[in-house]
Write a protein that holds these residues in place. Structure first.
Motif, short mmCIF file in Angstrom:
data_model
loop_
_atom_site.label_atom_id
_atom_site.label_comp_id
_atom_site.label_asym_id
_atom_site.label_seq_id
_atom_site.Cartn_x
_atom_site.Cartn_y
_atom_site.Cartn_z
N ARG A 1 0.81 -1.22 0.00
CA ARG A 1 0.00 0.00 0.00
C ARG A 1 0.84 1.27 0.00
NH1 ARG A 1 -5.51 -0.79 3.54
NH2 ARG A 1 -6.32 -2.55 2.33
N GLU A 2 1.96 1.24 0.71
CA GLU A 2 2.81 2.43 0.75
C GLU A 2 3.38 2.74 -0.63
OE1 GLU A 2 6.71 4.18 3.16
OE2 GLU A 2 5.80 2.29 3.79
N ILE A 3 3.92 1.70 -1.28
CA ILE A 3 4.48 1.89 -2.62
C ILE A 3 3.37 2.24 -3.61
CG2 ILE A 3 5.63 0.74 -4.56
CD1 ILE A 3 7.13 -0.96 -2.51
N GLY A 4 2.27 1.50 -3.55
CA GLY A 4 1.18 1.72 -4.47
C GLY A 4 0.60 3.12 -4.38
N SER A 5 0.44 3.61 -3.16
CA SER A 5 -0.10 4.95 -2.96
C SER A 5 0.85 6.01 -3.51
CB SER A 5 -0.34 5.19 -1.47
OG SER A 5 -0.84 6.49 -1.25
N VAL B 1 3.31 5.65 -5.82
CA VAL B 1 3.46 5.57 -7.28
C VAL B 1 2.19 6.08 -7.97
CG1 VAL B 1 3.69 3.98 -9.23
CG2 VAL B 1 5.18 3.74 -7.24
N SER B 2 1.02 5.69 -7.46
CA SER B 2 -0.24 6.16 -8.05
C SER B 2 -0.33 7.68 -8.02
CB SER B 2 -1.44 5.56 -7.31
OG SER B 2 -1.49 4.17 -7.46
N ALA B 3 0.02 8.26 -6.85
CA ALA B 3 -0.04 9.72 -6.71
C ALA B 3 0.91 10.40 -7.69
CB ALA B 3 0.30 10.12 -5.27
N ASP B 4 2.12 9.84 -7.84
CA ASP B 4 3.10 10.43 -8.75
C ASP B 4 2.60 10.37 -10.19
OD1 ASP B 4 6.03 11.38 -9.27
OD2 ASP B 4 5.76 9.67 -10.61
N VAL C 1 -5.14 6.49 -13.23
CA VAL C 1 -4.57 5.24 -12.70
C VAL C 1 -5.66 4.39 -12.07
CG1 VAL C 1 -2.88 4.23 -11.11
CG2 VAL C 1 -2.38 6.42 -12.23
N ARG C 2 -5.74 3.14 -12.49
CA ARG C 2 -6.60 2.14 -11.82
C ARG C 2 -5.68 1.23 -11.02
NH1 ARG C 2 -10.37 0.51 -17.07
NH2 ARG C 2 -11.13 2.63 -17.48
N TRP C 3 -5.65 1.43 -9.72
CA TRP C 3 -4.72 0.69 -8.85
C TRP C 3 -5.46 -0.47 -8.19
CZ3 TRP C 3 -3.21 2.72 -3.38
CH2 TRP C 3 -2.38 1.79 -2.75
N LEU C 4 -4.94 -1.68 -8.40
CA LEU C 4 -5.44 -2.87 -7.73
C LEU C 4 -4.36 -3.40 -6.79
CD1 LEU C 4 -6.99 -4.88 -10.75
CD2 LEU C 4 -8.12 -3.21 -9.26
N GLU C 5 -4.79 -4.00 -5.69
CA GLU C 5 -3.83 -4.55 -4.72
C GLU C 5 -3.62 -6.05 -4.90
OE1 GLU C 5 -4.19 -3.14 -0.66
OE2 GLU C 5 -5.29 -1.39 -1.37
N SER C 6 -4.27 -6.63 -5.88
CA SER C 6 -4.03 -8.04 -6.23
C SER C 6 -4.37 -8.20 -7.70
CB SER C 6 -4.88 -8.98 -5.38
OG SER C 6 -6.21 -9.01 -5.85
N GLY C 7 -4.03 -9.36 -8.24
CA GLY C 7 -4.29 -9.61 -9.66
C GLY C 7 -5.73 -9.99 -9.95
N GLU C 8 -6.52 -10.23 -8.91
CA GLU C 8 -7.92 -10.59 -9.12
C GLU C 8 -8.65 -9.42 -9.78
OE1 GLU C 8 -9.01 -13.57 -8.64
OE2 GLU C 8 -7.21 -14.29 -7.60
N GLY C 9 -9.34 -9.69 -10.85
CA GLY C 9 -10.10 -8.65 -11.54
C GLY C 9 -9.27 -7.79 -12.47
N ALA C 10 -7.98 -8.13 -12.67
CA ALA C 10 -7.11 -7.29 -13.50
C ALA C 10 -7.55 -7.27 -14.96
CB ALA C 10 -5.67 -7.76 -13.40
N VAL C 11 -8.00 -8.43 -15.46
CA VAL C 11 -8.42 -8.49 -16.87
C VAL C 11 -9.61 -7.57 -17.11
CG1 VAL C 11 -9.39 -9.98 -18.67
CG2 VAL C 11 -7.48 -10.79 -17.27
N GLU C 12 -10.57 -7.58 -16.18
CA GLU C 12 -11.74 -6.71 -16.32
C GLU C 12 -11.34 -5.24 -16.17
OE1 GLU C 12 -13.00 -10.73 -15.14
OE2 GLU C 12 -11.57 -9.31 -14.29
#
Length: 224
Positions: free
Chosen positions: A12-16, A18-21, A29-40
């Protein structure tokens, strides 16, 4: 028109950060925390940035699925694993591989290079049955005639929200709160009325809808 990136990172720290930057650089940016739902979630995106080490599905598996679903989607892998074997495995399907830690400027530069190289800065339209949807330009056309279908602001907000969750069943509460920005009141018919008018414009036969599907007792979804 902003370029939309799919970003999958479980930290979450890295994701937040990088997304903000990336948003400061005017990317959506569409940020997901897992690969579930990535294709959709990748529908309508112009590039995917994937971390290798993810809970559940690893980044390699997610990337391979994305390439099968969207062969033209450029993929940039991120990983703290710097071995040549890992890089070669990633580059079997990915377009670039960046090792952690990295500077935000380097990530942005890699993204820009991939977008230019693949011509992905101009998003591919989404084809749904008899419709062609240019999400970045807010344009919907009939495939057979090229006729533009004009929606009201709320109708377009509802439809694009369903498209951003392509294939997922969304509750009436989720849709209403995302579009109107306020809590859904049980028994409120506002959303149902908007869906009816939306179907009259989008469906070949509004009485037998093929685009916006009703999931009885739950809500709605748009199938890919």
């Amino acid at each position: 028109m902003s370029v939309t990136l799919l970003y999958v990172e479980d930290d979450r720290e890295i994701g937040s950060a990088v997304s903000a930057d990336l948003r400061e650089r005017e990317y959506a940016v569409r940020w997901l925390e897992s690969g579930e739902g990535a294709v959709e979630a990748a529908a309508g995106c112009q590039l995917a940035v994937l971390d290798v080490m993810l809970p559940g599905l690893d980044g390699f598996t997610v990337g391979q699925r994305l390439k099968r679903a969207y062969p033209g989607l450029p993929i940039l892998m991120l990983s703290a694993r710097a071995s040549i074997d890992d890089k070669l495995q990633g580059l079997e399907f990915a377009d670039d591989y960046l090792t952690k830690p990295f500077h935000p400027d380097e990530l942005a530069a890699r993204i820009e290079v991939l977008l230019r190289r693949t011509g992905a800065a101009e998003p591919s339209p989404l084809v749904l049955k008899h419709l062609i949807v240019y999400e970045g330009n807010n344009v919907i056309q009939e495939a057979a005639t090229g006729r533009e279908i004009l929606l009201t602001g709320k109708q377009f907000q509802i439809f694009t929200y369903l498209l951003r969750h392509l294939g997922q069943i969304l509750t009436k509460e989720q849709i209403y709160e995302a579009v109107w920005g306020e809590a859904y009141m049980e028994g409120d018919k506002t959303l149902m009325v908007h869906i009816r008018y939306l179907r009259e414009k989008l469906e070949l036969d509004p009485a037998a809808p093929e685009i916006i599907e009703t999931v009885r007792g739950i809500g709605y979804r748009v199938r890919a």
